[in-house]
Design an enzyme around this catalytic site. Structure first.
Site, PDB file in Angstrom:
ATOM      1  N   SER A 182     -11.355  10.417  -6.300  1.00 28.20           N
ATOM      2  CA  SER A 182     -12.285   9.332  -5.986  1.00 28.20           C
ATOM      3  C   SER A 182     -13.677   9.527  -6.562  1.00 28.20           C
ATOM      4  O   SER A 182     -14.392   8.550  -6.765  1.00 28.20           O
ATOM      5  CB  SER A 182     -12.368   9.135  -4.477  1.00 28.20           C
ATOM      6  N   HIS A 210      -7.031   5.086  -4.625  1.00 31.53           N
ATOM      7  CA  HIS A 210      -7.755   4.406  -5.712  1.00 31.53           C
ATOM      8  C   HIS A 210      -6.820   3.922  -6.816  1.00 31.53           C
ATOM      9  O   HIS A 210      -7.295   3.346  -7.803  1.00 31.53           O
ATOM     10  CB  HIS A 210      -8.825   5.330  -6.292  1.00 31.53           C
ATOM     11  N   LYS A 241      -9.257  -1.086  -0.571  1.00 30.51           N
ATOM     12  CA  LYS A 241      -9.983  -1.046  -1.845  1.00 30.51           C
ATOM     13  C   LYS A 241      -9.521  -2.224  -2.707  1.00 30.51           C
ATOM     14  O   LYS A 241      -9.942  -3.338  -2.457  1.00 30.51           O
ATOM     15  CB  LYS A 241      -9.797   0.330  -2.485  1.00 30.51           C
TER      16      LYS A 241
HETATM   17  C1  LIG Z   1      -8.798   9.301  -2.272  1.00 26.93           C
HETATM   18  C2  LIG Z   1      -9.047   8.534  -1.010  1.00 26.93           C
HETATM   19  N1  LIG Z   1      -8.120   8.586  -0.036  1.00 26.93           N
HETATM   20  C3  LIG Z   1      -8.288   7.909   1.116  1.00 26.93           C
HETATM   21  C4  LIG Z   1      -9.408   7.141   1.344  1.00 26.93           C
HETATM   22  C5  LIG Z   1      -9.565   6.423   2.641  1.00 26.93           C
HETATM   23  O1  LIG Z   1      -9.237   5.075   2.519  1.00 26.93           O
HETATM   24  P1  LIG Z   1      -9.831   4.007   3.544  1.00 26.93           P
HETATM   25  O2  LIG Z   1     -11.170   3.611   3.029  1.00 26.93           O
HETATM   26  O3  LIG Z   1      -8.815   2.927   3.537  1.00 26.93           O
HETATM   27  O4  LIG Z   1      -9.932   4.695   4.871  1.00 26.93           O
HETATM   28  C6  LIG Z   1     -10.383   7.045   0.357  1.00 26.93           C
HETATM   29  C7  LIG Z   1     -11.574   6.195   0.596  1.00 26.93           C
HETATM   30  O5  LIG Z   1     -12.695   6.616   0.522  1.00 26.93           O
HETATM   31  C8  LIG Z   1     -10.201   7.760  -0.842  1.00 26.93           C
HETATM   32  O6  LIG Z   1     -11.132   7.721  -1.800  1.00 26.93           O
END
Ligand SMILES: Cc1ncc(COP(=O)(O)O)c(C=O)c1O
Length: 393
Positions: A182, A210, A241
């Site tokens: 991310s 992502h 997202k």
């Molecule tokens: C790699 C990754 N996994 C999981 C999440 C968590 O997703 P959510 O925003 O739906 O809680 C994020 C979000 O920041 C992320 O970047």
């Protein structure tokens, strides 16, 4: 008078201020879109995860509004008591079909999906082999599971192999990576990790937060992108997202999903999505299937913007996705870059330690399908002016 037992928090905040790392929340005063208003300023928005512009897509809006009219605003219960609505089941069925797996369970967020799943499927006798840059929700899930945690250097499959080979053959092992990282926008080495998992009997898990809606045919994710269908035991995706609404999900075989229905704590102990969220996500799946041109536009914009930053000479790391970091070095420098860009009408959030390494502070940019070429050129011109001013190019 009683001494404030939380006084130490004030001291920590002062320390952040002294280092120029204290951040006011930026307030969005309009819709989440490519050109919008934060803190009273009209800006090109390079900070959202709204890859495809679905937060404001007419089909999602219409389906969400219709669900509010038909089913109300809340589900009123956790899934395992009275909060499983027909529309939640429809979303899970649609996601399973989309991801080409037997079954899917939807969580309230991607964070809950990762943390809840790892904590549920492992216990203190087990071990996790995890990339050092995996998301915080994976790390928290590992800690909650009480399994031993072995961390390998970023994307270093040989190091992961050495860790696995040093463990007793009979021990249960989970090998886990982000599909797209991310903060750097690079891809997990899925083919090599799947091979390692298969050769050594590890459970293979990929967090495709992502990648959902971004990679693979119709946005099916990195598993589809790399042709790894059937080789990843636990796939996590997000609905927050590119899908434009809120939520996370786990895709896998039926026994995994039924086990999570019984043991994943966010599923058992936190209220399910409002029906409008599930309805918007179903509409988003229709859009991914019916309007793949949106995903092509995302990639055209990504290529244009990355080429522009490279031409200017910025350090943009090793990104392979629409996430492009612009690395500034020290935290204070990244925050200055972000603040100056904002004054110039471009919102690219600064990110510093502990989210990224101390000397790799950056602004993180994410282009979307809905940016116009004018938006992106405007942003590149601002990056050029501010980058020169701060000695980054
Ligand atoms: C790699 C990754 N996994 C999981 C999440 C968590 O997703 P959510 O925003 O739906 O809680 C994020 C979000 O920041 C992320 O970047």
């Amino acid at each position: 008078m009683r001494r404030d037992p939380l006084a130490y928090l004030g001291a920590e905040l002062q320390s952040l201020k002294d280092q120029n790392l204290y951040r006011q929340l930026r307030i969005l005063e309009d819709e989440q879109k490519a050109h919008t208003t934060f803190d009273g300023r009209s800006v090109v928005n390079l900070s959202s995860n709204n890859y495809l512009g679905l937060t404001t897509h007419p089909k999602l809006r219409a389906r969400a509004l219709d669900a509010v009219q038909r089913f109300g605003v809340g589900s009123g219960s956790v899934r395992t008591i009275a909060g499983t609505m027909a529309i939640h089941m429809e979303l899970e069925r649609r996601l399973a079909e989309f991801k080409k797996v037997e079954a899917v369970v939807v969580f309230q967020s991607g964070f809950a999906a990762n943390a809840g799943t790892v904590a549920a499927i492992l216990n203190k006798d087990d071990v996790v082999i995890s990339d050092e840059l995996n998301h915080a929700s994976i790390i928290d899930g590992c800690r909650l599971s009480r399994a031993a945690i072995k961390v390998f250097p970023h994307k270093d499959v040989d190091a992961a192999r050495r860790l696995v080979e040093g463990l007793p053959a009979g021990q249960r092992k989970l090998l886990i990576t982000d599909g797209v990282f991310s903060m750097d926008g690079d891809l997990g080495p899925l083919p090599a990790l799947c091979e390692l998992a298969e050769a050594t009997g590890c459970i293979m898990m990929v967090d495709d937060a992502h990648a959902s809606g971004v990679f693979g045919a119709n946005g099916r994710g990195t598993i589809d992108h790399f042709g790894m269908h059937g080789r990843v035991d636990v796939q996590v995706g997000t609905l927050s997202k590119a899908v434009g609404a809120l939520g996370g999900y786990v895709a896998g075989n039926r026994s995994l999903i039924e086990f999570l229905y019984h043991r994943a704590r966010p599923f058992l102990f936190s209220t399910s999505h409002p029906p409008a969220v599930a309805a918007a996500c179903i509409a988003a799946l229709d859009v991914l299937l019916e309007e793949p041109r949106i995903i092509e536009r995302l990639w055209e914009n990504t290529r244009f913007f990355k080429a522009g930053l490279a031409r200017l000479g910025f350090d943009t790391g090793a990104s392979e996705s629409p996430i492009t970091p612009v690395i500034a070095g020290e935290g204070a420098k990244a925050m200055m870059l972000s603040d100056r860009l904002f004054e110039e009408g471009v919102f690219a959030q600064g990110i510093a330690f502990p989210t990224v390494a101390k000397d790799k502070a950056r602004v993180r940019t994410i282009v979307t399908a809905t940016h116009t070429r004018e938006d992106l050129q405007y942003a590149l011109d601002a990056f050029e002016r501010v980058g020169r001013e701060l000695g980054l190019i």
